[in-house]
Every structure is written in C-alpha cells, then in structure tokens.
Design a protein around this motif. Structure first.
Motif, PDB file in Angstrom:
ATOM      1  N   UNK A   8       7.752  12.798  20.576  1.00  0.00           N
ATOM      2  CA  UNK A   8       9.019  13.278  20.035  1.00  0.00           C
ATOM      3  C   UNK A   8       8.850  14.510  19.138  1.00  0.00           C
ATOM      4  N   UNK A   9       7.844  14.555  18.297  1.00  0.00           N
ATOM      5  CA  UNK A   9       7.722  15.639  17.339  1.00  0.00           C
ATOM      6  C   UNK A   9       6.717  16.707  17.698  1.00  0.00           C
ATOM      7  N   UNK A  10       6.161  16.677  18.904  1.00  0.00           N
ATOM      8  CA  UNK A  10       5.124  17.645  19.282  1.00  0.00           C
ATOM      9  C   UNK A  10       5.619  19.084  19.232  1.00  0.00           C
ATOM     10  N   UNK A  11       6.821  19.314  19.690  1.00  0.00           N
ATOM     11  CA  UNK A  11       7.355  20.680  19.694  1.00  0.00           C
ATOM     12  C   UNK A  11       7.535  21.192  18.267  1.00  0.00           C
ATOM     13  N   UNK A  12       8.013  20.324  17.380  1.00  0.00           N
ATOM     14  CA  UNK A  12       8.168  20.735  15.982  1.00  0.00           C
ATOM     15  C   UNK A  12       6.825  21.068  15.346  1.00  0.00           C
ATOM     16  N   UNK A  55       6.899  26.771   7.681  1.00  0.00           N
ATOM     17  CA  UNK A  55       6.163  26.249   8.822  1.00  0.00           C
ATOM     18  C   UNK A  55       5.481  24.933   8.498  1.00  0.00           C
ATOM     19  N   UNK A  56       4.979  24.819   7.294  1.00  0.00           N
ATOM     20  CA  UNK A  56       4.368  23.557   6.875  1.00  0.00           C
ATOM     21  C   UNK A  56       5.401  22.441   6.864  1.00  0.00           C
ATOM     22  N   UNK A  57       6.590  22.726   6.366  1.00  0.00           N
ATOM     23  CA  UNK A  57       7.650  21.715   6.337  1.00  0.00           C
ATOM     24  C   UNK A  57       8.104  21.322   7.740  1.00  0.00           C
ATOM     25  N   UNK A  58       8.227  22.295   8.631  1.00  0.00           N
ATOM     26  CA  UNK A  58       8.639  21.995  10.011  1.00  0.00           C
ATOM     27  C   UNK A  58       7.574  21.140  10.704  1.00  0.00           C
ATOM     28  N   UNK A  59       6.306  21.464  10.498  1.00  0.00           N
ATOM     29  CA  UNK A  59       5.228  20.673  11.103  1.00  0.00           C
ATOM     30  C   UNK A  59       5.208  19.263  10.521  1.00  0.00           C
ATOM     31  N   UNK A  60       5.420  19.139   9.226  1.00  0.00           N
ATOM     32  CA  UNK A  60       5.456  17.808   8.605  1.00  0.00           C
ATOM     33  C   UNK A  60       6.624  16.991   9.149  1.00  0.00           C
ATOM     34  N   UNK A  61       7.768  17.629   9.376  1.00  0.00           N
ATOM     35  CA  UNK A  61       8.911  16.929   9.968  1.00  0.00           C
ATOM     36  C   UNK A  61       8.574  16.458  11.379  1.00  0.00           C
ATOM     37  N   UNK A  62       7.834  17.249  12.128  1.00  0.00           N
ATOM     38  CA  UNK A  62       7.415  16.851  13.463  1.00  0.00           C
ATOM     39  C   UNK A  62       6.477  15.655  13.443  1.00  0.00           C
ATOM     40  N   UNK A  63       5.564  15.633  12.474  1.00  0.00           N
ATOM     41  CA  UNK A  63       4.651  14.501  12.348  1.00  0.00           C
ATOM     42  C   UNK A  63       5.429  13.234  11.993  1.00  0.00           C
ATOM     43  N   UNK A  64       6.366  13.353  11.074  1.00  0.00           N
ATOM     44  CA  UNK A  64       7.173  12.190  10.685  1.00  0.00           C
ATOM     45  C   UNK A  64       8.004  11.705  11.865  1.00  0.00           C
ATOM     46  N   UNK A  65       8.551  12.625  12.633  1.00  0.00           N
ATOM     47  CA  UNK A  65       9.348  12.237  13.804  1.00  0.00           C
ATOM     48  C   UNK A  65       8.478  11.519  14.839  1.00  0.00           C
ATOM     49  N   UNK A  66       7.245  11.973  15.024  1.00  0.00           N
ATOM     50  CA  UNK A  66       6.332  11.308  15.951  1.00  0.00           C
ATOM     51  C   UNK A  66       5.996   9.897  15.481  1.00  0.00           C
ATOM     52  N   UNK A  67       5.766   9.745  14.186  1.00  0.00           N
ATOM     53  CA  UNK A  67       5.436   8.432  13.637  1.00  0.00           C
ATOM     54  C   UNK A  67       6.593   7.464  13.833  1.00  0.00           C
ATOM     55  N   UNK A  68       7.808   7.926  13.550  1.00  0.00           N
ATOM     56  CA  UNK A  68       8.984   7.066  13.718  1.00  0.00           C
ATOM     57  C   UNK A  68       9.151   6.675  15.183  1.00  0.00           C
ATOM     58  N   UNK A  69       8.960   7.616  16.094  1.00  0.00           N
ATOM     59  CA  UNK A  69       9.103   7.311  17.520  1.00  0.00           C
ATOM     60  C   UNK A  69       8.044   6.317  17.984  1.00  0.00           C
ATOM     61  N   UNK A  70       6.814   6.460  17.486  1.00  0.00           N
ATOM     62  CA  UNK A  70       5.753   5.530  17.868  1.00  0.00           C
ATOM     63  C   UNK A  70       6.025   4.137  17.318  1.00  0.00           C
ATOM     64  N   UNK A  71       6.545   4.059  16.118  1.00  0.00           N
ATOM     65  CA  UNK A  71       6.863   2.743  15.550  1.00  0.00           C
ATOM     66  C   UNK A  71       7.978   2.066  16.339  1.00  0.00           C
ATOM     67  N   UNK A  72       8.981   2.844  16.751  1.00  0.00           N
ATOM     68  CA  UNK A  72      10.047   2.270  17.572  1.00  0.00           C
ATOM     69  C   UNK A  72       9.498   1.775  18.899  1.00  0.00           C
TER      70      UNK A  72
END
Length: 86
Positions: A8-12, A55-72
C-alpha cells in the motif's frame, strides 16, 4: 523487476525518497558557496531545500500506511479465536 506485488505505501516511500534526495542535493548546493567563498544562490534554492524534510514525512507516511495494511491483512488471515469457558 521483482515479482512481488507492491504494498500500500510503496509508492509514497519512493516519492518521499526522491523528494528527500532532491532536497539534500539542493541543501548541498546552497551550503557550498559558504565554503567556497562564492556568491550565494538565489532564494528559490532555499525553498527547494525544504523538500528534504517534506520527503522524509512523505516516506514516513508510506511506511505507516504499509504497516497498517499488513496488520489488516494479518488480522483478516488469522481465524477468530474462540471464547474460552472458565
């Protein structure tokens, strides 16, 4: 190319990394005249330097989105636990 499906967050994360690198290059270009004794760059470069933090914030948002998707995905794959009788 990898056969993995993108998460989910790879593009971010990729966009954030590119923004960070552009901002880092602009920061180096902005600081270099201080050490070289040349005229400072135009103020637009100082604005481009802000891409490093963004860019750091956008990448961090992508990591958080990936974590949430994996938990779901993990929660959906695991069977519901039966209530225990005590």
């Amino acid at each position: 190319m990898s056969d993995e499906t993108p998460l989910a967050g790879d593009l971010l994360v990729r966009i954030g990394a590119i923004m960070f690198l552009v901002g880092a290059a602009a920061t180096l270009a902005t600081v270099a005249p201080l050490f070289l004794g040349t005229d400072p760059l135009p103020s637009a470069f100082y604005g481009v330097c802000m891409l490093m933090g963004a860019g750091f914030l956008v990448a961090a948002a992508g990591v958080i989105r990936s974590v949430v998707a994996q938990r779901r995905q993990m929660a959906a794959a695991s069977p519901p636990s039966a209530p225990s009788a005590t």
